[in-house]
Design a protein around this motif. Sequence first.
Motif, short mmCIF file in Angstrom:
data_model
loop_
_atom_site.label_atom_id
_atom_site.label_comp_id
_atom_site.label_asym_id
_atom_site.label_seq_id
_atom_site.Cartn_x
_atom_site.Cartn_y
_atom_site.Cartn_z
N ILE A 6 0.84 -1.20 0.00
CA ILE A 6 0.00 0.00 0.00
C ILE A 6 0.88 1.25 0.00
O ILE A 6 0.62 2.20 -0.72
CB ILE A 6 -0.95 -0.01 1.22
CG1 ILE A 6 -1.98 -1.11 1.08
CG2 ILE A 6 -1.63 1.36 1.38
CD1 ILE A 6 -2.80 -1.36 2.32
N ARG A 7 1.92 1.24 0.80
CA ARG A 7 2.83 2.39 0.89
C ARG A 7 3.58 2.62 -0.40
O ARG A 7 3.91 3.74 -0.75
CB ARG A 7 3.84 2.15 2.02
CG ARG A 7 3.54 2.85 3.29
CD ARG A 7 4.72 2.82 4.24
NE ARG A 7 5.38 1.54 4.36
CZ ARG A 7 5.04 0.59 5.22
NH1 ARG A 7 4.03 0.77 6.02
NH2 ARG A 7 5.71 -0.53 5.28
N ARG A 8 3.89 1.54 -1.08
CA ARG A 8 4.73 1.62 -2.28
C ARG A 8 4.13 2.54 -3.33
O ARG A 8 4.84 3.33 -3.94
CB ARG A 8 4.94 0.22 -2.85
CG ARG A 8 6.30 0.00 -3.37
CD ARG A 8 6.58 -1.39 -3.91
NE ARG A 8 5.57 -2.38 -3.83
CZ ARG A 8 5.59 -3.42 -3.00
NH1 ARG A 8 6.57 -3.57 -2.16
NH2 ARG A 8 4.64 -4.31 -3.02
N GLY A 9 2.84 2.44 -3.58
CA GLY A 9 2.20 3.29 -4.58
C GLY A 9 2.72 3.01 -5.98
O GLY A 9 3.26 1.95 -6.27
N ARG A 10 2.60 3.98 -6.82
CA ARG A 10 2.96 3.82 -8.23
C ARG A 10 4.46 3.87 -8.46
O ARG A 10 4.99 3.20 -9.31
CB ARG A 10 2.24 4.90 -9.04
CG ARG A 10 2.51 4.79 -10.51
CD ARG A 10 1.69 5.80 -11.27
NE ARG A 10 2.02 5.73 -12.67
CZ ARG A 10 1.33 6.28 -13.61
NH1 ARG A 10 0.25 6.96 -13.29
NH2 ARG A 10 1.68 6.18 -14.85
N GLY A 11 5.16 4.75 -7.75
CA GLY A 11 6.60 4.86 -7.93
C GLY A 11 6.97 5.74 -9.11
O GLY A 11 6.11 6.16 -9.88
N PRO A 12 8.24 6.02 -9.26
CA PRO A 12 8.68 6.90 -10.34
C PRO A 12 8.61 6.21 -11.71
O PRO A 12 8.72 4.99 -11.81
CB PRO A 12 10.14 7.20 -9.99
CG PRO A 12 10.57 6.04 -9.15
CD PRO A 12 9.34 5.58 -8.42
N ASN A 13 8.41 7.01 -12.75
CA ASN A 13 8.41 6.47 -14.12
C ASN A 13 9.84 6.11 -14.51
O ASN A 13 10.79 6.79 -14.13
CB ASN A 13 7.89 7.52 -15.10
CG ASN A 13 6.43 7.83 -14.90
OD1 ASN A 13 5.69 6.99 -14.40
ND2 ASN A 13 6.02 9.02 -15.27
#
Length: 96
Positions: free
Chosen positions: A47-54
């Motif tokens: 849940i914390r991770r999220g989408r992250g950088p492209n």
Amino acid sequence: MAKTFKPGKGYSRKDWDAVADNPALTKEQMSKAMPFADALPELAASIRRGRGPNKAPTKKLVSLRLSGQVIEKYKAGGPGWQSRIDQDLRRINKIK
């Protein structure tokens, strides 16, 4: 004071009824409760991770004020409304 079911809050009447008669936790039970991240660390991390950088960022985050009518029109088309705005602006400005 008992809480009552309120529709539109993300759960159904059936869900509410399934848990509505659960008793309140005692102070002793609360003192033994674990933080969510300790009880389910893998789930908490996901849940914390999220989408992250492209990997190769091709878009930039901007703040843009548009009329309410424009936003309503695009949102009425369903998910992906922001991408449709991007596509329309690219088409109007002849950007490939």
